[in-house]
Design an enzyme around this catalytic site. Structure first.
Site, PDB file in Angstrom:
ATOM      1  N   SER A 209     -98.599 115.081  47.677  1.00 15.03           N
ATOM      2  CA  SER A 209     -98.443 116.338  48.416  1.00 15.03           C
ATOM      3  C   SER A 209     -98.926 116.255  49.859  1.00 15.03           C
ATOM      4  CB  SER A 209     -99.149 117.483  47.672  1.00 15.03           C
ATOM      5  OG  SER A 209    -100.481 117.136  47.371  1.00 15.03           O
ATOM      6  N   HIS A 266    -103.496 118.282  52.210  1.00 13.30           N
ATOM      7  CA  HIS A 266    -102.372 119.097  52.671  1.00 13.30           C
ATOM      8  C   HIS A 266    -102.484 119.385  54.165  1.00 13.30           C
ATOM      9  CE1 HIS A 266    -101.787 120.868  48.349  1.00 13.30           C
ATOM     10  NE2 HIS A 266    -101.600 119.560  48.405  1.00 13.30           N
TER      11      HIS A 266
END
Length: 289
Positions: A209, A266
């Site tokens: 991610s 992230h």
């Protein structure tokens, strides 16, 4: 390995709409990219390059009368063509899937400890002790800066990340080439993993991610500065991903007992992607002038 091929280069003022409609009808996967004062038509299946050139010679404005008939092609051939057209994206996904299965999606700690940012040892069934990152790097274990991206804790975790990597990775591989995708993926992996380490300290984390937010930021800013079909996202995609990031930052998933989110990865990936997208988009814009 086969790569997408540039087939036509025509002036910006040339209307290719009719011809691209013909290509869609005969199921020739393609994209049109602006480069400087020209439009370049790329074909994703190298086996159909000569067919495309022949069609353009006969039907440069398209085929409104429907004289050219579409051939029926199986879904299997289409998938194989996509894999051949995006080899770096495909290889990363194959590695991710293989390691997901090998690590039993987070349950095989005997293998996982070779792939984590920090090596660790089991104290008991519920506790692990992490080795300092400096110690691992001093032993030459530099792969640890990258390999956490291949760790996934659950089938859904892997499936969602794989789908997004396939979508974003193919765009970059098509527009800027496989080498650029490889460099960006490795850079985002290292950056996201180190930011997560600085964010949370010693912890067991993994997943693609952080890289995905890097690829998203790259496409987003590149497209904003130098619009091109490859990086044009469906409406709402960027907004949805940013909203999801903000929701994760609130800590709501921890409170609900769904497990910790690697927010540092992230944020770090997104910032790095925005930086590379800005640089790449600015250079592309200069070349277009």
């Amino acid at each position: 390995m086969n790569q997408p091929q540039p087939v036509l280069r025509v002036p910006l003022g040339r209307d290719l709409l009719g011809f691209t409609q013909l290509l869609r009808r005969v199921r020739i996967r393609h994209r049109v990219v602006e480069e400087g004062d020209s439009q370049v038509l790329w074909v994703l299946d190298p086996a159909r390059v000569e067919e495309t050139r022949a069609l353009y010679e006969r039907y440069p404005d398209g085929d409104p009368q429907g004289q050219v008939k579409a051939e029926r092609r199986s879904a299997g051939v289409g998938l194989l063509t996509q894999l051949k057209a995006s080899p770096i994206s495909a290889v990363f996904l194959i590695i991710t899937l293989a390691l997901g299965l090998a690590t039993e999606f987070g349950d095989n700690l005997a293998l996982i400890h070779y792939l984590t940012l920090q090596d660790f040892r089991l104290i008991d069934a519920d506790h692990i002790a992490f080795l300092d990152l400096d110690v691992s790097l001093s032993r030459g274990e530099w792969w640890r800066l990258v390999t956490p991206i291949f760790l996934h804790f659950g089938v859904l975790h892997l499936a969602m990340n794989a789908l997004w990597f396939w979508e974003l990775g193919r765009r970059i591989e098509f527009r800027q080439g496989g080498l650029m995708l490889l460099v960006l993926t490795l850079a985002f992996a290292v950056g996201a993993n180190l930011v997560q380490y600085a964010w949370s300290g010693p912890a067991l984390f993994g997943g693609l991610s952080g890289v995905l937010y890097g690829l998203l930021g790259h496409c987003w800013l590149f497209q904003w500065l130098a619009p091109n079909p490859a990086y044009r996202m469906p409406r709402g995609v960027v907004a949805m991903m940013l909203i999801w990031l903000v929701i994760c930052l609130t800590g709501v998933f921890d409170l609900l007992g769904f497990g910790s989110i690697a927010n540092g990865a992230h944020v770090g990936g997104l910032l790095l992607g925005c930086a590379t997208g800005t640089m790449g988009g600015a250079l592309a814009r200069l070349r277009q002038r």
